[in-house]
Design a protein around this motif. Structure first.
Motif, mmCIF file in Angstrom:
data_model
loop_
_atom_site.group_PDB
_atom_site.id
_atom_site.type_symbol
_atom_site.label_atom_id
_atom_site.label_comp_id
_atom_site.label_asym_id
_atom_site.label_seq_id
_atom_site.Cartn_x
_atom_site.Cartn_y
_atom_site.Cartn_z
ATOM 1 N N GLY A 1 -37.250 82.754 20.587
ATOM 2 C CA GLY A 1 -38.194 83.589 21.320
ATOM 3 C C GLY A 1 -37.479 84.789 21.913
ATOM 4 O O GLY A 1 -36.294 85.024 21.684
ATOM 5 N N GLU A 2 -38.195 85.558 22.701
ATOM 6 C CA GLU A 2 -37.626 86.750 23.322
ATOM 7 C C GLU A 2 -36.577 86.374 24.353
ATOM 8 O O GLU A 2 -36.706 85.376 25.070
ATOM 9 C CB GLU A 2 -38.754 87.552 23.984
ATOM 10 C CG GLU A 2 -38.296 88.856 24.615
ATOM 11 C CD GLU A 2 -39.449 89.634 25.212
ATOM 12 O OE1 GLU A 2 -39.214 90.426 26.147
ATOM 13 O OE2 GLU A 2 -40.588 89.443 24.747
ATOM 14 N N PHE A 3 -35.514 87.170 24.418
ATOM 15 C CA PHE A 3 -34.483 86.938 25.423
ATOM 16 C C PHE A 3 -35.092 87.039 26.819
ATOM 17 O O PHE A 3 -35.909 87.909 27.093
ATOM 18 C CB PHE A 3 -33.347 87.960 25.288
ATOM 19 C CG PHE A 3 -32.263 87.768 26.314
ATOM 20 C CD1 PHE A 3 -31.186 86.946 26.049
ATOM 21 C CD2 PHE A 3 -32.336 88.378 27.559
ATOM 22 C CE1 PHE A 3 -30.195 86.742 27.001
ATOM 23 C CE2 PHE A 3 -31.360 88.189 28.515
ATOM 24 C CZ PHE A 3 -30.289 87.360 28.232
ATOM 25 N N ARG A 4 -34.638 86.145 27.702
ATOM 26 C CA ARG A 4 -35.082 86.203 29.098
ATOM 27 C C ARG A 4 -33.881 86.095 30.023
ATOM 28 O O ARG A 4 -32.939 85.344 29.751
ATOM 29 C CB ARG A 4 -36.053 85.060 29.417
ATOM 30 C CG ARG A 4 -37.475 85.257 28.925
ATOM 31 C CD ARG A 4 -38.381 84.215 29.572
ATOM 32 N NE ARG A 4 -38.392 84.352 31.018
ATOM 33 C CZ ARG A 4 -38.740 83.371 31.869
ATOM 34 N NH1 ARG A 4 -39.059 82.181 31.383
ATOM 35 N NH2 ARG A 4 -38.746 83.574 33.159
ATOM 36 N N ASP A 5 -33.931 86.862 31.093
ATOM 37 C CA ASP A 5 -32.966 86.745 32.189
ATOM 38 C C ASP A 5 -33.711 86.055 33.321
ATOM 39 O O ASP A 5 -34.484 86.675 34.050
ATOM 40 C CB ASP A 5 -32.470 88.133 32.599
ATOM 41 C CG ASP A 5 -31.443 88.076 33.721
ATOM 42 O OD1 ASP A 5 -30.945 86.976 34.013
ATOM 43 O OD2 ASP A 5 -31.151 89.133 34.316
ATOM 44 N N ILE A 6 -33.490 84.760 33.485
ATOM 45 C CA ILE A 6 -34.328 83.926 34.355
ATOM 46 C C ILE A 6 -33.773 83.902 35.773
ATOM 47 O O ILE A 6 -32.603 83.609 35.994
ATOM 48 C CB ILE A 6 -34.407 82.494 33.806
ATOM 49 C CG1 ILE A 6 -35.017 82.496 32.398
ATOM 50 C CG2 ILE A 6 -35.213 81.594 34.738
ATOM 51 C CD1 ILE A 6 -34.934 81.150 31.696
ATOM 52 N N ASP A 7 -34.623 84.225 36.717
ATOM 53 C CA ASP A 7 -34.270 84.091 38.132
ATOM 54 C C ASP A 7 -34.603 82.664 38.547
ATOM 55 O O ASP A 7 -35.729 82.341 38.899
ATOM 56 C CB ASP A 7 -35.059 85.099 38.968
ATOM 57 C CG ASP A 7 -34.688 85.046 40.448
ATOM 58 O OD1 ASP A 7 -33.897 84.163 40.839
ATOM 59 O OD2 ASP A 7 -35.204 85.879 41.222
ATOM 60 N N ALA A 8 -33.590 81.790 38.497
ATOM 61 C CA ALA A 8 -33.811 80.380 38.813
ATOM 62 C C ALA A 8 -33.813 80.121 40.317
ATOM 63 O O ALA A 8 -33.963 78.971 40.740
ATOM 64 C CB ALA A 8 -32.740 79.516 38.134
ATOM 65 N N ASP A 9 -33.624 81.172 41.110
ATOM 66 C CA ASP A 9 -33.729 81.020 42.563
ATOM 67 C C ASP A 9 -35.146 80.675 42.992
ATOM 68 O O ASP A 9 -35.357 80.029 44.027
ATOM 69 C CB ASP A 9 -33.308 82.315 43.272
ATOM 70 C CG ASP A 9 -31.844 82.307 43.669
ATOM 71 O OD1 ASP A 9 -31.321 81.204 43.931
ATOM 72 O OD2 ASP A 9 -31.228 83.375 43.712
ATOM 73 N N ILE A 10 -36.117 81.173 42.215
ATOM 74 C CA ILE A 10 -37.511 80.980 42.601
ATOM 75 C C ILE A 10 -37.853 79.494 42.590
ATOM 76 O O ILE A 10 -37.622 78.789 41.620
ATOM 77 C CB ILE A 10 -38.428 81.771 41.657
ATOM 78 C CG1 ILE A 10 -38.142 83.280 41.794
ATOM 79 C CG2 ILE A 10 -39.888 81.481 41.944
ATOM 80 C CD1 ILE A 10 -38.867 84.124 40.786
ATOM 81 N N ARG A 11 -38.380 79.027 43.703
ATOM 82 C CA ARG A 11 -38.799 77.635 43.878
ATOM 83 C C ARG A 11 -37.636 76.646 43.757
ATOM 84 O O ARG A 11 -37.820 75.503 43.345
ATOM 85 C CB ARG A 11 -39.937 77.294 42.917
ATOM 86 C CG ARG A 11 -41.105 78.266 43.065
ATOM 87 C CD ARG A 11 -42.369 77.837 42.380
ATOM 88 N NE ARG A 11 -43.434 78.806 42.664
ATOM 89 C CZ ARG A 11 -44.693 78.654 42.301
ATOM 90 N NH1 ARG A 11 -45.057 77.587 41.639
ATOM 91 N NH2 ARG A 11 -45.587 79.570 42.593
ATOM 92 N N LEU A 12 -36.436 77.099 44.122
ATOM 93 C CA LEU A 12 -35.256 76.239 44.130
ATOM 94 C C LEU A 12 -35.134 75.572 45.498
ATOM 95 O O LEU A 12 -35.115 76.241 46.525
ATOM 96 C CB LEU A 12 -33.996 77.060 43.838
ATOM 97 C CG LEU A 12 -32.651 76.335 43.962
ATOM 98 C CD1 LEU A 12 -32.574 75.177 42.973
ATOM 99 C CD2 LEU A 12 -31.504 77.313 43.715
ATOM 100 N N HIS A 13 -35.032 74.256 45.499
ATOM 101 C CA HIS A 13 -34.916 73.509 46.749
ATOM 102 C C HIS A 13 -33.447 73.376 47.129
ATOM 103 O O HIS A 13 -32.633 72.877 46.351
ATOM 104 C CB HIS A 13 -35.535 72.125 46.590
ATOM 105 C CG HIS A 13 -35.394 71.259 47.808
ATOM 106 N ND1 HIS A 13 -35.900 71.620 49.045
ATOM 107 C CD2 HIS A 13 -34.786 70.054 47.989
ATOM 108 C CE1 HIS A 13 -35.619 70.670 49.928
ATOM 109 N NE2 HIS A 13 -34.945 69.721 49.308
ATOM 110 N N ARG A 14 -33.096 73.856 48.323
ATOM 111 C CA ARG A 14 -31.716 73.795 48.816
ATOM 112 C C ARG A 14 -31.699 73.072 50.161
ATOM 113 O O ARG A 14 -31.881 73.697 51.204
ATOM 114 C CB ARG A 14 -31.144 75.196 49.003
ATOM 115 C CG ARG A 14 -31.209 76.117 47.807
ATOM 116 C CD ARG A 14 -30.684 77.492 48.200
ATOM 117 N NE ARG A 14 -30.893 78.484 47.166
ATOM 118 C CZ ARG A 14 -32.027 79.157 47.005
ATOM 119 N NH1 ARG A 14 -33.053 78.928 47.806
ATOM 120 N NH2 ARG A 14 -32.138 80.052 46.057
#
Length: 919
Positions: A591-604
């Motif tokens: 699929g299309e390349f994605r630069d994913i912001d995995a910070d979103i909805r990350l539980h810390r």
């Protein structure tokens, strides 16, 4: 006298015409080539903002292409047709949104020592035929006039378009798919591809041998040679990215590199000043730009000359390396930085990467229940395997295999630095190294004739951040962010970790590798799949921020020699804080390349932290620092108290192992001060300190800022509700924490983590009980307020000799009658919700206990509308107070035009909806 303008008879005269001209000190042929070169469009046309499809490499009569422009500040797309073309003229017809038609007739003629450039044309159709017409025509004319003024100042001394040094692609629109020969698959022409790979290692420390940019230029030359084609993609690059160097800091290193290699990019991008995640962030960001058609060829490089800089400092010799004028800056800076240490860490002497990673290392030992000897064996065996990889890496700084016994032996070349680390278990930063990559679209690679066997496809990238300060993390041995980016890249590629053949985990210290391997589900001792192909920062070298640049280069070489295999690189910034990952393969992506912001909805999960508390807790981790002569200098200990908080202590050097006894379980962390819930398009943010009436301390302010930041970044989040747990919304600032010098001020959103910069998206405050002092200011920072009928609102700061400093008095003065605002500000007495509702400050008053439910329903109703329309309506309300009467409707038209110019706007549908609502 200059020659008269050429006679212009455009084949079509539009209803709102213009005629503009300017004299340019250059030959007509060169000026016309400049004007019609898409790669130079951004240099002179102020309206130009990019290409939604492949830019035309040359204009051809009858050709068609699309362009993004800004009209009255609004981004719109215009589709052009080249109606006529000669050696002196170009005639373009264009169509924009809502039936707007534009005609442009461009002509050049010899003038005294130069060229007279003339622009004729006009606009008609759609909203330009109505009351907005004069405004659109005036805005367009002024933009074109400014463009010609910029053209008159342009530099025409550089290489002309179509020079032998420049690759010219003649494409009028996005072409069809490209066949990947080995797999037989069809791929999108804008698929990003790494085609050139270069590295450089300079052993001499003579300053004349090279500053970082000079080393990077050598690596880029190697990358260009690696492609094995006649075309020079380097000089054709439209984007240059630079991993910020630490040994010699450049305001815009990418611009210096571009100058050195002969490129004239439209954009330069530089990573933040500190962070080993920078190379992967940069590759992922620019690969995504290529996949969107915003870039065709990108150069990426990073370098350090720290060994030379250190030698010069020891010899007392200044470095005469390149500098740039004040105010120099890249087009864009990627990533952010903030103060790396909190007050407790600094006071305890916990201030360098070596200290933090050693502390984390001993936390891992405690968790695993290992003795000092057992643990030493584990990490020296791990590091020995890294040295084996470096021994086979021709660009490694230390190309020598080290046995575990050698790494465990303390001697003059391997002194203790910070328990349990010796020098050869720590990153080696005094190196001179550089790496370079050439990344382009598959379309460019095909047109340039680059052998597909050299193509490496970035499949996906991801980034995320752990709790910023180490001692505020719930568990020193875990990284939720690495887990999140690993899950993100594997889910996107539909792979499992077992499908990844080649790995290069960021290896600054053994603790970093162990944590990353655990979060990704990797064993650390698999002889068939080592955790590095580079050798780690001890042996391969730790060139400041750029180690992962070498990781990518080495992975690409491995993948070329093993077609169809996959590689994964990870990178770390600060103290296991900022993380990035990239997946590569010679196989094209699904699929299309994605630069994913995995910070979103990350539980810390977090812990509160204090310095030298008067209570003792369970020893969680420790380290001992050593002087250069090998004698112990100081100790640092972290303990977990019964309430789950952490204390950081500076101590005398420890005598013996504090983990001699069987480790007991650590108390769990307390409840987080801010809780976030996601309900489809509605985000709920709860202040969660009911025991202190939800008073805001620094941890709460930071948690609130992060929640707002991630709400803003979340593409699925439309509206947020801010509320409090317990019977009270918020009592304001935590005064006890403030008395300790812990003020709730954040770098991004200011006091209380919100009030200086509320979100652009709608925010609703749901108030039960009371909103006092800073609590009232939080509510005022929201866009709407829903309150229970017994709720009280007040700013009692005046009673303490203070002023509501988070904007409360200012916002009250703007929202309430002067007398009411003064009563609240001068008496400090609270007012009931009903009175403030009657005065228009509060939107809805509900029965007790129903404020949150009502606010949530209100959020759902707002979120049901198109997001862009909601955002722009809010913007008009927020900004109109600063507009004069004369300019108000111009601003209104400009903002509303964003909706009208959007691809999703359907005017007939909007009229039909309005008719239904009226009926």
């Amino acid at each position: 006298m200059p020659a008269p303008p050429p006679v212009v008879e455009p084949p079509r005269l539009l209803s709102r015409p213009w005629t503009l001209s300017v004299s340019v000190a250059a030959p007509p042929e060169r000026v016309l080539a400049h004007l019609t070169d898409p790669a130079r469009m951004a240099d002179w046309l102020v309206m130009h903002s990019g290409w939604p499809a492949a830019p035309p490499g040359a204009l051809v009569e009858g050709g068609r292409f699309a362009q993004r422009v800004k009209l009255m500040g609004t981004p719109v797309e215009v589709r052009w047709t080249v109606r006529g073309l000669s050696g002196r003229t170009v005639w373009l017809d264009g169509t924009g949104p809502m039936g707007i038609e534009v005609g442009v007739y461009l002509s050049v003629a010899p003038s005294d020592g130069g060229t007279l450039v003339r622009l004729d044309g006009g606009v008609q159709g759609g909203p330009t035929d109505g009351p907005l017409g004069p405004m659109v025509a005036r805005s367009l004319t002024e933009a074109l006039r400014a463009s010609l003024e910029r053209l008159a100042r342009a530099d025409f001394t550089g290489p002309s378009s179509g020079s032998d040094r420049t690759l010219t692609l003649i494409k009028r629109e996005k072409p069809g798919t490209i066949r990947h020969l080995r797999t037989g698959r069809e791929i999108d022409p804008w698929t990003p591809v790494i085609v050139g790979i270069g590295q450089c290692r300079e052993r001499t420390t003579n300053p004349a041998a090279g500053d970082p940019v000079s080393l990077a230029a050598r690596a880029m030359e190697s990358a260009s040679t690696d492609i094995l084609i006649e075309h020079n993609l380097v000089t054709s690059a439209d984007t240059v990215g630079w991993v910020a160097s630490v040994s010699w800091q450049y305001p815009d290193g990418a611009a210096l590199l571009a100058e050195r290699v002969g490129a004239r990019p439209a954009r330069t991008v530089q990573t933040g000043l500190f962070g080993g995640d920078g190379p992967l962030r940069l590759v992922n960001d620019l690969a995504a730009a290529i996949s969107r058609g915003e870039s065709r060829i990108a150069l990426i490089a990073g370098a350090e000359a720290a060994a030379t800089a250190a030698a010069a400092e020891r010899a007392g010799k200044p470095l005469d390396w390149p500098t740039q004028p004040d105010g120099t800056a890249p087009t864009r800076t990627l990533g952010t930085d903030r103060e790396p240490n909190n007050a407790a860490e600094t006071a305890a002497g916990l201030v360098s990467p070596l200290h933090f990673y050693a502390l984390i290392e001993n936390a891992l030992r405690r968790r695993d229940g290992l003795s000092v000897a057992e643990h030493r064996k584990k990490i020296t065996e791990l590091w020995s395997r890294l040295s084996q990889a470096a021994a086979g890496n021709m660009y490694a700084w230390l190309q020598e295999f080290r046995t575990p016994e050698q790494l465990a032996t303390v001697d003059g070349d391997n002194r203790l630095v910070c328990a349990p680390y010796t020098k050869l278990l720590a990153a080696n930063l005094q190196v001179n190294q550089a790496s370079a990559l050439i990344v382009c679209s598959a379309e460019v690679a095909r047109e340039a004739g680059i052998d597909q066997r050299l193509w490496i496809f970035p499949h996906v990238g991801a980034h995320a951040t752990d709790e910023w300060h180490v001692t505020e993390r719930a568990d020193l041995t875990r990284s939720p962010a690495i887990h999140a980016i690993g899950r993100a890249v594997l889910d996107h590629t539909r792979l499992t970790i077992d499908d990844i053949r080649y790995l290069d985990l960021y290896a600054c210290f053994p603790s970093a590798v162990q944590i990353a391997a655990a979060e990704l589900g990797l064993p650390i001792d698999d002889p068939e799949r080592p955790l590095t192909v580079t050798g780690g920062l001890t042996f391969a070298g730790g060139p400041g921020n750029n180690y992962a640049g070498h990781s990518l280069a080495n992975l690409c070489f491995r993948l070329r020699h093993d077609p169809g295999s996959y590689g994964l690189a990870t990178a770390v910034g600060w103290y296991m804080t900022k993380h990035a990952a990239t997946v590569l393969s010679t196989d094209p992506p699904v699929g299309e390349f994605r630069d994913i912001d995995a910070d979103i909805r990350l539980h810390r999960p977090t812990r509160s932290v204090a310095l030298n508390a008067d209570r003792s807790g369970i020893v969680e981790a420790y380290t001992v620092t050593y002087r250069r002569d090998g004698t112990p200098e100081a100790g640092i200990v972290t303990e977990i108290l019964d309430d789950g908080s952490r204390v950081v202590r500076a101590t005398e050097p420890l005598d013996g192992d504090p983990f001699d006894d069987t480790p007991v379980a650590l108390p769990p962390p307390g409840e987080p001060p801010v809780v976030v819930e996601w309900h489809g398009p509605v985000t709920v943010i709860r202040l969660n300190r009911p025991a202190v009436r939800n008073a805001v301390d620094l941890a709460t302010a930071r948690g609130l800022e992060r929640a707002i930041d991630e709400f803003e970044a979340d593409p699925d989040a439309r509206v947020a509700v801010l509320t409090g747990n317990g019977p009270m919304f918020c009592a304001g600032m935590d005064l006890k924490a403030a008395a300790r010098g812990e003020y709730p001020i954040t770098e991004g959103r200011g006091l209380l983590g919100l009030t200086a910069e509320p979100p652009r998206k709608p925010l609703i405050a749901a108030v039960e009980g009371a909103a006092l002092a800073g609590g009232f200011e939080l509510a005022l920072a929201a866009d709407l307020i829903v309150a229970a009928e017994d709720a009280l609102f007040g700013i009692p700061e005046v009673k303490r000799g203070l002023v509501a400093a988070a904007g409360g008095v200012l916002r009250l003065a703007r929202s309430l009658p002067r007398a009411t605002a003064l009563e609240l500000a001068l008496t400090g007495e609270p007012m009931p919700a009903r009175r403030l509702h009657d005065l228009g400050l509060i939107n809805r008053v509900t029965p007790v206990g129903k404020a949150y439910a009502t606010a949530f329903d209100l959020a759902v109703s707002i979120a049901a509308h198109p997001a862009l329309a909601v955002l722009l309506a809010k913007r008009i309300v927020d900004e109109q107070g600063d507009w004069t009467s004369a300019e108000a409707f111009d601003h209104l038209s400009e903002i509303a035009g964003v909706v009208l110019g959007s691809a999703s706007f359907d005017l007939p549908k909007a009229y039909r909806r309005a008719d239904r609502e009226r009926s």
